[in-house]
Scaffold this active site. Structure first.
Site, PDB file in Angstrom:
ATOM      1  CE1 TYR A  72       0.187  11.921   6.501  1.00 20.33           C
ATOM      2  CE2 TYR A  72       2.362  12.493   7.335  1.00 20.33           C
ATOM      3  CZ  TYR A  72       1.496  11.570   6.784  1.00 20.33           C
ATOM      4  OH  TYR A  72       1.934  10.297   6.526  1.00 20.33           O
TER       5      TYR A  72
ATOM      6  N   GLY B  89      -7.519   2.324   1.460  1.00 19.57           N
ATOM      7  CA  GLY B  89      -6.396   2.944   0.759  1.00 19.57           C
ATOM      8  C   GLY B  89      -5.590   1.925  -0.001  1.00 19.57           C
ATOM      9  CB  ALA B  90      -6.238  -1.499  -0.802  1.00 20.37           C
TER      10      ALA B  90
ATOM     11  N   GLY C  55      -0.733   0.075   0.257  1.00 24.79           N
ATOM     12  CA  GLY C  55      -1.969  -0.683   0.445  1.00 24.79           C
ATOM     13  C   GLY C  55      -2.187  -1.690  -0.667  1.00 24.79           C
TER      14      GLY C  55
ATOM     15  N   GLY D  47      -0.082   2.417  -4.011  1.00 26.50           N
ATOM     16  CA  GLY D  47       0.921   2.488  -2.965  1.00 26.50           C
ATOM     17  C   GLY D  47       1.060   1.224  -2.142  1.00 26.50           C
TER      18      GLY D  47
ATOM     19  CB  SER E 156       3.721   8.806   9.545  1.00 34.29           C
ATOM     20  OG  SER E 156       4.852   9.513   9.066  1.00 34.29           O
TER      21      SER E 156
END
Length: 267
Positions: free
Chosen positions: A158, A9-10, A15, A13, A135
């Site tokens: 989520y 996920g880089a 990441g 955002g 989270s």
């Protein structure tokens, strides 16, 4: 310093900003992303941050176990040493959908696929570190290890997947004492996050959002701080260890989630 740090996920955002910060301090960063255009742009930014050093790159969609397995094969064949695996890929998906593997997309992308990747890299990670992006949303939902295809509604799906991240981290610390594992809440980050126009609008314009740079700095700190400054298996909010919601601290729940996840990903 010659650490190899894999960040999923880089391509955007937190990441991406973590990848830039780590590259700037001399680490070899492997950028993993799903979207080819964003991945290409991210590589340019990380390369520039690292003074021209070429980062690693790989395109993979975490809604496919096949692609996660191919990612693991690439990493194992390319990098003789992996110092940090940052499981940061994932998102909030609006409408319910199943993946090609038959599971609900949120729990697969946010938990099952990172769980699979970590297991496939397990031997290479001996003596290394795993950082899982969780989270505070975990307080609002629980994973359902008896049915990874269940639909509990978008936000609860989520939240349940984020509880799974925390449970996985703590159980990994118990089962794999030779790997240092932590999870963290990055803040509600101003980023290209979520699925659907209302969710994307919120994550871009809400007034209390954390910048990707600040969230990325927290990931970078957790990835590189001396182990003596951290607590194995812990959940961090900022630079402090915090107690997760009760349902995300139960060792029996964590053990069941682990065993059912092993079955689901066919390890």
């Amino acid at each position: 310093m010659d650490r190899t740090i894999v960040i999923t996920g880089a391509s955007s955002g937190l990441g991406l900003t973590a990848a830039e910060q780590l590259a700037a301090q001399g680490d070899r960063v492997v950028v993993v992303g799903r979207n080819p255009e964003r991945l290409a742009a991210a590589i340019e930014r990380v390369r520039a941050a690292g003074g021209g050093r070429e980062p690693g790159r790989y395109q993979a969609d975490f809604e496919s176990f096949k692609e996660v397995r191919e990612l693991a094969e690439h990493l194992l064949s390319t990098y003789p040493k992996i110092d940090v695996l940052a499981n940061n890929a994932g998102g909030m998906i609006g409408a319910y959908r199943r993946t090609v593997d038959g599971y609900e997309a949120t729990i697969q992308g946010n938990h099952l696929s990172p769980f699979l990747l970590t297991h496939l890299l397990r031997e290479r990670l001996a003596g290394a570190r795993v950082v899982n992006t969780a989270s505070r949303a975990h307080m609002e939902g629980r994973p359902n290890p008896d049915d990874f295809a269940a639909d509990a509604g978008s936000y609860r799906r989520y939240a349940g997947s984020k509880s799974a991240n925390i449970l996985f981290t703590a159980e990994a610390a118990r089962r794999w004492p030779d790997i240092f594992s932590v999870s963290f809440h990055p803040g509600v980050v101003r980023t290209n996050f979520g699925d659907g126009p209302l969710t994307r609008f919120f994550y871009k314009y809400a007034p209390f959002l954390v910048t990707p740079e600040k969230a990325g700095a927290l990931l970078a700190w957790l990835a590189t701080a001396p182990q003596s400054e951290l607590v194995n298996g812990a959940y961090y909010v900022g630079h402090q260890v915090k107690q997760p919601a009760r349902h995300a601290t139960d060792p029996a729940v964590a053990a069941k989630l682990w065993d059912k996840s092993v079955e689901a990903v066919q390890l």
